[in-house]
Design an enzyme around this catalytic site. Structure first.
Site, PDB file in Angstrom:
ATOM      1  N   GLU A 181     -21.137 -52.287 -11.073  1.00  0.00           N
ATOM      2  CA  GLU A 181     -21.029 -51.281 -10.008  1.00  0.00           C
ATOM      3  C   GLU A 181     -20.269 -50.118 -10.632  1.00  0.00           C
ATOM      4  OE1 GLU A 181     -20.137 -48.694  -8.120  1.00  0.00           O
ATOM      5  OE2 GLU A 181     -18.512 -49.769  -7.124  1.00  0.00           O
ATOM      6  N   GLU A 238     -20.815 -41.138 -12.770  1.00  0.00           N
ATOM      7  CA  GLU A 238     -19.683 -41.817 -13.417  1.00  0.00           C
ATOM      8  C   GLU A 238     -20.155 -42.542 -14.678  1.00  0.00           C
ATOM      9  OE1 GLU A 238     -17.401 -44.045 -10.514  1.00  0.00           O
ATOM     10  OE2 GLU A 238     -17.082 -42.253  -9.295  1.00  0.00           O
TER      11      GLU A 238
HETATM   12  C1  LIG Z   1     -16.217 -48.432  -9.581  1.00  0.00           C
HETATM   13  S1  LIG Z   1     -15.197 -49.622 -10.339  1.00  0.00           S
HETATM   14  C2  LIG Z   1     -15.865 -51.101  -9.650  1.00  0.00           C
HETATM   15  C3  LIG Z   1     -14.941 -52.258  -9.775  1.00  0.00           C
HETATM   16  C4  LIG Z   1     -15.430 -53.540  -9.136  1.00  0.00           C
HETATM   17  N1  LIG Z   1     -16.633 -54.033  -9.766  1.00  0.00           N
HETATM   18  C5  LIG Z   1     -15.622 -53.376  -7.646  1.00  0.00           C
HETATM   19  O1  LIG Z   1     -16.774 -53.298  -7.213  1.00  0.00           O
HETATM   20  O2  LIG Z   1     -14.643 -53.311  -6.915  1.00  0.00           O
HETATM   21  C6  LIG Z   1     -15.811 -49.620 -11.977  1.00  0.00           C
HETATM   22  C7  LIG Z   1     -15.045 -50.490 -12.898  1.00  0.00           C
HETATM   23  O3  LIG Z   1     -15.689 -50.482 -14.138  1.00  0.00           O
HETATM   24  C8  LIG Z   1     -14.727 -50.352 -15.166  1.00  0.00           C
HETATM   25  N2  LIG Z   1     -15.420 -49.725 -16.290  1.00  0.00           N
HETATM   26  C9  LIG Z   1     -15.995 -48.502 -16.317  1.00  0.00           C
HETATM   27  N3  LIG Z   1     -16.557 -48.284 -17.498  1.00  0.00           N
HETATM   28  C10 LIG Z   1     -16.339 -49.391 -18.254  1.00  0.00           C
HETATM   29  C11 LIG Z   1     -16.673 -49.752 -19.581  1.00  0.00           C
HETATM   30  N4  LIG Z   1     -17.350 -48.920 -20.376  1.00  0.00           N
HETATM   31  N5  LIG Z   1     -16.323 -50.972 -20.003  1.00  0.00           N
HETATM   32  C12 LIG Z   1     -15.641 -51.820 -19.207  1.00  0.00           C
HETATM   33  N6  LIG Z   1     -15.275 -51.528 -17.948  1.00  0.00           N
HETATM   34  C13 LIG Z   1     -15.627 -50.322 -17.473  1.00  0.00           C
HETATM   35  C14 LIG Z   1     -13.636 -49.498 -14.569  1.00  0.00           C
HETATM   36  O4  LIG Z   1     -12.400 -49.683 -15.240  1.00  0.00           O
HETATM   37  C15 LIG Z   1     -13.619 -50.045 -13.157  1.00  0.00           C
HETATM   38  O5  LIG Z   1     -12.790 -51.153 -13.068  1.00  0.00           O
END
Ligand SMILES: C[S@@+](CC[C@H](N)C(=O)[O-])C[C@H]1O[C@@H](n2cnc3c(N)ncnc32)[C@H](O)[C@@H]1O
Length: 505
Positions: free
Chosen positions: A254, A263
């Protein structure tokens, strides 16, 4: 005057005028509220058209006693206030955020705070829909007897960007409800969230989840060698014939922003796609689309113009905002709906697309060479997009910018139906009613663009990249219809560009 949003009426200097009929004949009970008959009367036609109003006044017998009630207007306004349509979930949730401009989150470059995750986790719909999608995918996997990537036969699920773990919990729940065994990996690059994931694993998930702290693009895949420490991020590029890394059957993520791809979900998922089982692996979401419509938003325009005095990027920033004092300008006509799809991203990508991207990285000519128009090697060129849309406007108006929304297909269960998310005002109720996770995005125009009755607006928007950053460019052109099939361009906006505030990859 009938307004779209409360307050519904603006009254000015309209006390009861002796000798004239009140606009609405209401009688009050002793407590100051309208009597039941008055309410019934008012509810018959709270917003009569001019024709209805004049018909009603013609029907009113001249002999009927005139109301002298000095509180009639107040009572009627209270009546309207009490009988407004209930606020939607997002209106309740976003109360206080109406027209409040926010710079979009950058969860890839910034590490979100725990309270931000807490806000995400309040969504009453998003996680249920993900659980439905995962459950359907697991049932289908089992029904179709597809081979899994684990030696135990469990379906391997990775939640890429797990945050504090709500989707991990849902994946485990989907396995329980469907009876399909799973092996779950939680991959997260935010060190603070990683600690919370580990705690969840100990306290809530009986230690069954493999928690990995890594950027998903550097993750090599699930470790199949049980002697190697679980949760270890490996960034080496060396591959040996007997690789200790297995594959993932279902990749859940997500990473969506208010405009779907803003994003950098496409770039992140490209980087982790190599862990997906080549033949049967699936991505949840499987696709997402961005959508736009031109809007009148004088309040936002005034706010942004004010900011522009001290901030040179103010008019070039796409803002996340709960749109409130706005109006949609376009009319829906055949082939040109009021809100239109801009572009789509699909996962997983064909292997050949990623192979070309890889060949271009570092300037290789075998991928077509030449680099990208916007700079860079062209390795991310497959994630650029361009769209031009025509909107039809019957009445003259002023464009202040573009309102953006998204839709996502989490899982397409064929005859069982699709599990979808939407933030579009016209499809959210059908696809994901009461979802509150995303406010719309707003692409501002530096200067308002005026157009007359019977015009067409052409909106152009680009998703650009130089392999380090992603940004958008946008413009609007106005045309007047001067014959059945003839039009004349009246004006165009400046080109907006968020390059200076673009998302770092
Ligand atoms: C919008 S949040 C969603 C978090 C969770 N899955 C939820 O639905 O509540 C996106 C998450 O992806 C992580 N994230 C974004 N890009 C990433 C990457 N390249 N590798 C690992 N984690 C990533 C961010 O740190 C964040 O915790």
């Amino acid at each position: 005057m009938r307004l779209k949003q409360p307050p519904w009426l603006l009254l000015s200097d309209v006390g009861p005028v002796p000798g004239l009929d009140d606009p609405v004949q209401l009688s009050a009970t002793a407590d100051g509220f309208p009597s039941p008959s008055a309410v019934a009367d008012a509810s018959r036609s709270p917003t009569p058209t001019p024709a209805e109003a004049s018909a009603t006044s013609r029907e009113t017998p001249k002999s009927k006693p005139k109301s002298k009630d000095p509180a009639a207007h107040l009572i009627y306004m209270r009546y309207l206030q009490r009988n407004q349509p209930p606020r939607t979930s997002i209106e309740k949730f976003g109360s206080g955020y109406q027209d409040y401009l926010q710079a979009p989150l950058q969860p890839l470059t910034d590490n979100l705070e725990s309270v931000t995750y807490e806000v995400f986790e309040k969504d009453p719909v998003k996680y249920d829909w993900y659980e439905r999608a995962i459950a359907q995918a697991l049932s289908d996997w089992s029904k179709q007897s597809k081979p899994t990537s684990s030696s135990s036969g469990a379906v391997v699920i990775a939640v890429a960007g797990s945050g504090r773990g709500p989707l991990v919990t849902r994946a485990l729940r989907a396995s329980n409800t469907t009876g399909v065994p799973v092996e779950v990996w939680a991959v997260e690059k935010n060190p603070n969230a990683y600690v919370l994931l580990q705690r969840h694993n100990d306290m809530d998930w009986d230690g069954v989840v493999n928690v990995v702290k890594s950027d998903m693009r550097a993750w090599k895949g699930p470790l199949v060698n049980p002697t190697t420490t679980i949760g270890q991020a490996v960034t080496s590029t060396a591959t040996s014939p007997a690789s200790p890394y297995g594959k993932v059957d279902i990749l859940v993520s997500e990473l969506l922003g208010s405009f779907a791809d803003n994003e950098l979900s496409p770039e992140c998922l490209d980087g982790v796609q190599h862990v997906l089982a080549p033949q049967f692996g699936i991505s949840i979401p499987s696709s997402y689309t961005a959508h736009l419509t031109p809007i009148l938003a004088p309040r936002l325009h005034a706010d942004i113009s004010h900011r522009a005095v001290t901030d040179t990027t103010a008019t070039e920033t796409p803002y996340v905002v709960m749109l409130h004092a706005i109006d949609y300008l376009a009319t829906t006509v055949p082939d040109h709906p009021r809100i239109q799809q801009v572009w789509e991203f699909v996962h997983p990508l064909p292997e050949s697309t990623l192979a070309i991207a890889e060949a271009r990285r570092g300037g290789g000519v075998s991928g077509g060479g030449g680099g990208s128009m916007a700079g860079g090697d062209g390795a991310n060129e497959h994630n650029t997009r361009h769209s031009r849309m025509k909107f039809v406007c019957r009445n003259r108006g002023v464009v202040n910018g573009l309102a953006g929304y998204f839709e996502a297909v989490l899982y397409d269960g064929g005859v069982e139906g699709k599990v979808e998310l939407s933030t579009r005002p016209d499809t959210i109720d059908e696809k994901s009613k009461d979802m509150i996770s995303w406010f719309p995005i707003f692409f501002p125009l530096k200067n308002p663009l005026y157009y007359p009755d019977d015009s067409e607006l052409e909106v152009s928007i680009w998703r650009q990249t130089d392999d380090r950053k992603v940004w958008y460019e946008w413009m609007v052109e106005a045309f007047a219809m001067v014959g059945p099939a003839k039009r004349m361009r009246l004006g165009m906006s400046e080109v907006g560009s968020s390059r200076k505030v673009g998302c770092l990859m």
